[in-house]
Structure formats: C-alpha cells, structure tokens
Design an enzyme around this catalytic site. Structure first.
Site, mmCIF file in Angstrom:
data_model
loop_
_atom_site.group_PDB
_atom_site.id
_atom_site.type_symbol
_atom_site.label_atom_id
_atom_site.label_comp_id
_atom_site.label_asym_id
_atom_site.label_seq_id
_atom_site.Cartn_x
_atom_site.Cartn_y
_atom_site.Cartn_z
ATOM 1 N N ASN A 11 35.489 -9.656 82.621
ATOM 2 C CA ASN A 11 36.304 -8.446 82.511
ATOM 3 C C ASN A 11 37.721 -8.814 82.078
ATOM 4 O O ASN A 11 38.595 -7.959 81.997
ATOM 5 C CB ASN A 11 36.361 -7.721 83.865
ATOM 6 N N ASN A 12 37.935 -10.101 81.827
ATOM 7 C CA ASN A 12 39.256 -10.593 81.444
ATOM 8 C C ASN A 12 39.448 -10.392 79.941
ATOM 9 O O ASN A 12 38.838 -11.083 79.123
ATOM 10 C CB ASN A 12 39.364 -12.078 81.825
ATOM 11 N N LYS A 15 40.592 -13.481 77.907
ATOM 12 C CA LYS A 15 39.485 -14.410 77.626
ATOM 13 C C LYS A 15 38.609 -13.849 76.512
ATOM 14 O O LYS A 15 38.188 -14.572 75.615
ATOM 15 C CB LYS A 15 38.613 -14.572 78.884
ATOM 16 N N ASP A 70 33.331 -20.479 83.702
ATOM 17 C CA ASP A 70 34.264 -20.604 84.809
ATOM 18 C C ASP A 70 35.191 -21.744 84.444
ATOM 19 O O ASP A 70 34.762 -22.748 83.873
ATOM 20 C CB ASP A 70 33.557 -20.862 86.140
ATOM 21 N N THR A 71 36.453 -21.534 84.729
ATOM 22 C CA THR A 71 37.476 -22.495 84.334
ATOM 23 C C THR A 71 38.317 -22.857 85.539
ATOM 24 O O THR A 71 38.623 -21.999 86.371
ATOM 25 C CB THR A 71 38.377 -21.888 83.228
ATOM 26 N N TYR A 152 47.612 -20.114 84.100
ATOM 27 C CA TYR A 152 48.555 -21.229 84.278
ATOM 28 C C TYR A 152 49.158 -21.710 82.952
ATOM 29 O O TYR A 152 49.865 -22.717 82.927
ATOM 30 C CB TYR A 152 47.843 -22.408 84.957
ATOM 31 N N HIS A 178 40.499 -26.330 76.545
ATOM 32 C CA HIS A 178 39.244 -26.552 77.262
ATOM 33 C C HIS A 178 38.202 -25.509 76.881
ATOM 34 O O HIS A 178 37.062 -25.839 76.561
ATOM 35 C CB HIS A 178 39.518 -26.491 78.764
ATOM 36 N N ARG A 179 38.615 -24.230 76.897
ATOM 37 C CA ARG A 179 37.676 -23.162 76.556
ATOM 38 C C ARG A 179 37.303 -23.272 75.080
ATOM 39 O O ARG A 179 36.150 -23.099 74.707
ATOM 40 C CB ARG A 179 38.273 -21.788 76.864
#
Length: 195
Positions: A11-12, A15, A70-71, A152, A178-179
């Site tokens: 829901n972000n 992202k 998930d991060t 962050y 990372h993503r």
C-alpha cells in the site's frame, strides 16, 4: 499485446512508483487496485519470511500472480537492528521521522556507522515461488540530507556516493538501491520466463 498483470503486495505509494518505473513491460497494480484493504500481518523473524507471508496471502485469497517485498536497514553497531522491524522501529509512534530519530539516538557518537539496506522479494507465479534479494551497503549520516525518497533515505549514504538516497532521483536511486537490485533480478527472471 497485453502486458502481464502482477500484483505488488503493497500500500506504499512510494514503493509502488519506484517499482513501476523499473517494471515497465508489466502492468503493476497495488493491493488497493485489487480491493485488498486488509492488514497483512508481518509476523516472520526474517525479511524473506515476511515477503513470503504477504505474497502467499494474495495468491491464496485472490488467486493472482503477485510479488511482495520486505526491506530492512541493518546497522552493524546496533547488531543489525532495526532489520526486520525497520518500519516499526519507533514503536507506536512509528513514522519515518521518529524511526530516524530513534536510530540516530541509538547510534549516538558511535564512529562505526556501517549499514546496509536489504530487500527480499517473494514472487508467486503460476503456482511456484521464487526469492530474490538485493543489498546496498553504505553508512548512516549524522544528520538528514535531502528531501526525496522515503523511510531512512535522508540518513543513508550509499557506498561510493557523496549524496544520500534522499538527494537522488528515482532512476538514480533505482540503479544502485537494494530494492533496485532485487527488482533487476526479478525483471531478468520475468523477461526470461516462458509464459
């Protein structure tokens, strides 16, 4: 030719935008787009475990091809905290601002500011599950820099760069994050997958 539709179990919106910018050959839809408004519990002790929980929930309930991520931010001096609890680090008052404040407070004057972001992605497609991971190493800044990004990003300085994630645009961040790395593995896999 119709684009393959994949549900990104999030829901972000930040992202979602990041991922849509990287997966242009696919129709990427969010949980809201499939009318899923339930809170999917993230009860695993690992990032990979949480990604699997979210992906499996969507596949089992909606029967759709999907992926979930998930991060976590892992800070060496804090025994790799906040890790799997990154999004809820500040407890009940968790939001990006409070999470960053807590992290900077916990680190204090510590000179070891080595950290890494890690993303795990679980892809459920055609009855099978695949896992992808991306890591971005860097350090934690002593104060926030930049106003782009989320989470962050303002206090994370990726290795080899002189600006924080929050000072980068989506494309620049996507190349090294990372993503971004996990998504690139996902994209390569999806592009080579025989549908």
């Amino acid at each position: 030719m119709n684009k393959l539709k994949l549900v990104f179990a999030t829901n972000n919106q930040n992202k979602l935008k990041e991922v849509q910018a990287m997966l242009t050959n696919f129709e990427i839809v969010s949980l809201a787009d499939i009318n899923c408004f339930e809170e999917i519990p993230e009860t695993a002790k690992t990032l990979e475990g949480n990604a699997k929980i979210k992906a499996n929930f969507i596949t089992q309930k909606y029967g759709l091809n999907c992926f979930a991520d998930d991060t976590g931010l892992e800070v060496k001096a804090l025994n790799n905290e906040p890790g799997v609890y990154s999004a809820r680090y500040a407890g009940k008052e968790n939001n990006a601002e409070n999470n960053m404040k807590k992290l900077l407070h916990e680190l204090g004057e510590n000179s070891n500011r080595t950290a890494q972001f890690r993303t795990s992605i679980a892809l459920n497609v055609e009855g099978k599950q695949y896992i992808f991971e991306g890591i971005c190493k860097g350090t934690i800044l002593e104060e926030k820099k930049g106003d782009s990004g989320f989470g962050y990003d303002p206090i994370f300085l990726p290795a080899g760069y002189n600006k924080s994630f929050a000072e980068m645009d989506l494309n620049e961040k996507g190349e090294i994050s990372h993503r971004g790395k996990a998504i690139h593995k996902l994209v390569t896999f999806l592009n080579e997958y025989t549908w």
